[in-house]
Each structure stands twice: as C-alpha cells, then as structure tokens.
Design an enzyme around this catalytic site. Structure first.
Site, PDB file in Angstrom:
ATOM      1  N   CYS A 185       0.716  -1.233  -0.002  1.00 44.10           N
ATOM      2  CA  CYS A 185      -0.002   0.103   0.151  1.00 44.10           C
ATOM      3  C   CYS A 185       0.754   1.331  -0.139  1.00 44.10           C
ATOM      4  O   CYS A 185       2.086   1.151  -0.478  1.00 44.10           O
ATOM      5  CB  CYS A 185      -1.119  -0.093   1.171  1.00 44.10           C
ATOM      6  SG  CYS A 185      -0.265  -0.004   2.916  1.00 44.10           S
ATOM      7  N   ASN A 193       2.158   1.609   4.177  1.00 49.74           N
ATOM      8  CA  ASN A 193       2.834  -0.017   5.092  1.00 49.74           C
ATOM      9  C   ASN A 193       2.405   0.107   6.630  1.00 49.74           C
ATOM     10  O   ASN A 193       3.234  -0.455   7.353  1.00 49.74           O
ATOM     11  CB  ASN A 193       4.083  -0.305   4.692  1.00 49.74           C
ATOM     12  CG  ASN A 193       4.429  -1.775   5.190  1.00 49.74           C
ATOM     13  OD1 ASN A 193       5.471  -2.197   5.505  1.00 49.74           O
ATOM     14  ND2 ASN A 193       3.364  -2.670   5.164  1.00 49.74           N
ATOM     15  N   ASP A 203      -8.031   4.057   1.545  1.00 50.13           N
ATOM     16  CA  ASP A 203      -7.188   4.389   2.456  1.00 50.13           C
ATOM     17  C   ASP A 203      -7.862   4.758   3.814  1.00 50.13           C
ATOM     18  O   ASP A 203      -8.594   6.016   3.632  1.00 50.13           O
ATOM     19  CB  ASP A 203      -6.219   5.337   1.932  1.00 50.13           C
ATOM     20  CG  ASP A 203      -5.249   5.519   2.685  1.00 50.13           C
ATOM     21  OD1 ASP A 203      -4.986   4.959   3.946  1.00 50.13           O
ATOM     22  OD2 ASP A 203      -4.100   6.514   2.534  1.00 50.13           O
ATOM     23  N   CYS A 206      -1.293   0.619   7.610  1.00 50.16           N
ATOM     24  CA  CYS A 206      -2.631   0.285   7.761  1.00 50.16           C
ATOM     25  C   CYS A 206      -3.256  -0.756   6.818  1.00 50.16           C
ATOM     26  O   CYS A 206      -3.424  -1.839   7.309  1.00 50.16           O
ATOM     27  CB  CYS A 206      -3.732   1.531   7.409  1.00 50.16           C
ATOM     28  SG  CYS A 206      -3.231   3.136   8.174  1.00 50.16           S
ATOM     29  N   ARG A 207      -3.262  -0.595   5.535  1.00 54.62           N
ATOM     30  CA  ARG A 207      -3.901  -1.551   4.656  1.00 54.62           C
ATOM     31  C   ARG A 207      -3.189  -2.840   4.463  1.00 54.62           C
ATOM     32  O   ARG A 207      -3.567  -4.045   4.533  1.00 54.62           O
ATOM     33  CB  ARG A 207      -4.310  -1.246   3.334  1.00 54.62           C
ATOM     34  CG  ARG A 207      -5.579   0.067   3.455  1.00 54.62           C
ATOM     35  CD  ARG A 207      -5.765   0.722   2.289  1.00 54.62           C
ATOM     36  NE  ARG A 207      -4.407   1.532   2.050  1.00 54.62           N
ATOM     37  CZ  ARG A 207      -4.122   2.277   0.936  1.00 54.62           C
ATOM     38  NH1 ARG A 207      -5.142   2.101  -0.332  1.00 54.62           N
ATOM     39  NH2 ARG A 207      -3.029   2.989   0.728  1.00 54.62           N
ATOM     40  N   SER A 208      -1.778  -2.607   4.049  1.00 55.28           N
ATOM     41  CA  SER A 208      -0.896  -3.771   3.665  1.00 55.28           C
ATOM     42  C   SER A 208      -0.608  -4.664   4.769  1.00 55.28           C
ATOM     43  O   SER A 208      -0.527  -6.033   4.653  1.00 55.28           O
ATOM     44  CB  SER A 208       0.318  -3.504   2.837  1.00 55.28           C
ATOM     45  OG  SER A 208       1.054  -2.602   3.404  1.00 55.28           O
TER      46      SER A 208
HETATM   47  P1  4NP Z   1      -1.750   2.848   4.208  1.00 53.00           P
HETATM   48  O1  4NP Z   1      -2.287   4.171   4.588  1.00 53.00           O
HETATM   49  O2  4NP Z   1      -1.213   3.051   2.747  1.00 53.00           O
HETATM   50  O3  4NP Z   1      -3.029   1.907   4.219  1.00 53.00           O
HETATM   51  O4  4NP Z   1      -0.574   2.394   5.170  1.00 53.00           O
HETATM   52  C1  4NP Z   1      -1.577   5.474   4.650  1.00 53.00           C
HETATM   53  C2  4NP Z   1      -0.782   5.571   5.889  1.00 53.00           C
HETATM   54  C3  4NP Z   1       0.072   6.714   6.106  1.00 53.00           C
HETATM   55  C4  4NP Z   1       0.048   7.568   4.767  1.00 53.00           C
HETATM   56  C5  4NP Z   1      -0.928   7.425   3.752  1.00 53.00           C
HETATM   57  C6  4NP Z   1      -1.589   6.315   3.783  1.00 53.00           C
HETATM   58  N1  4NP Z   1       0.751   9.139   5.006  1.00 53.00           N
HETATM   59  O5  4NP Z   1       0.564   9.736   4.133  1.00 53.00           O
HETATM   60  O6  4NP Z   1       1.366   8.992   5.995  1.00 53.00           O
END
Ligand code: 4NP
Length: 161
Positions: free
Chosen positions: A9, A12, A129, A14-16
């Site tokens: 994702c 790294n 997200d 939340c989703r992955s």
């Molecule tokens: P993820 O979520 O891609 O599901 O881990 C996010 C976590 C942090 C950020 C963006 C998406 N960020 O911009 O910091």
C-alpha cells in the site's frame, strides 16, 4: 521454494499490514504456511520502521488477529527479485509499482488485491485508504481485505499444490 507474496500500500501501516496478517492466518489455517511466504511494504518512506497504525491494530484485534509485530518498510525496485506476486491494495499502488518495476516481467508480477475477490464489483476495486479516518473505515478496509484474501488463497491452491 515457497511461493512468495508481498502486499503493498502507500504507507505500510494500515492496509498492507492488515492484508499481511489476514493472509498469514488463512494460509496457516489451510496448512500451507511452509508453501506460501507473505510480507508487506509501502511505496512511501514516511513510516519506515514504525509499527502498524494503532487503529489498524485495533481493527485486527476486534477480529482476533494480532497486528502488533509489524514493522513498516518501503518497497524498492530491488525488491521485485524477492517476490513471485506483488499485490497492490489500490489502483495507485499498482500503477506506482508498475512504474518502479525494472523489467516488463517484474511489472507482470503486480496485481490488484480486489481482483481476487469474485464478488468485487467491476470498476472501483480499491481498498480505500483509512489512514486518519474513523474506526468504521478500518473495519470496512478489513472486510474488503478478508474477502479478497479468501479469493487469493483459492486461486493459489492450484499454484502451490
Ligand atoms: P496505508 O495508509 O497506505 O494503508 O498504510 C497510509 C498511511 C500513511 C499515509 C498514507 C496512507 N501517509 O501519508 O503518511
């Protein structure tokens, strides 16, 4: 040699990590832990070394998964060599990964997670997200991840048996 799958994702955190933990459980329950290796990474570098986002860990915990051992890492071009299948959580992750791929063969190992969910509607197949959003968005992301990982495991059974 196990079949190696990396979920990717943006951050790294939340989703992955959720896909990593869910798929790990499904693979273990299917008795395939020695045949399928699982990991996760992010296309971005902001959170390298951090644990999973606390609301993601909490959403996992509500369903009986343990997301506490995660450590975020960034996916780089050199990582393509280490995985058989690289699974993006949304279309932008897939596009970023294909751009990063050193070769066409590497780019061909990139897939979109919800394409493995037979019940997923055509069109928008992103796992949205949930970062910074309410608990319900994390639960929804986990619903989508669980459904798609079940489909992915069904597809893989022929690959690894
Ligand atoms: P993820 O979520 O891609 O599901 O881990 C996010 C976590 C942090 C950020 C963006 C998406 N960020 O911009 O910091």
């Amino acid at each position: 040699m196990p079949y190696r799958i990396c979920f990717v994702c943006l951050g790294n955190i939340c989703r992955s990590p959720m896909a990593d933990v869910v798929m790990r459980r499904l693979v273990a329950d299917a008795g395939l832990a020695d045949r399928i290796q699982i990991g996760s990474a992010g296309t971005g570098s902001w959170h390298v070394g951090s644990g999973a986002n606390p609301p993601a860990v909490a959403a996992l915990h509500r369903r009986g998964y343990d997301g506490s051992a995660h450590q975020a890492r960034q996916f780089g071009a050199a990582d393509f060599a280490d995985w058989d299948l690289i699974v993006g959580l949304d279309a932008s992750n897939v596009a970023d990964l294909r751009r990063l791929a050193p070769t066409k063969d590497d780019a061909a190992t990139v897939a979109l997670l919800r394409d493995f969910d037979p019940a997923s509607p055509a069109g928008d197949r992103d796992v949205p997200d949930p970062y910074g959003g309410p608990e319900a968005e994390f639960d929804h992301a986990l619903d989508l991840v669980e459904a798609a990982c079940r489909g992915l495991l069904a597809d893989l059974r022929s690959e690894v048996s």
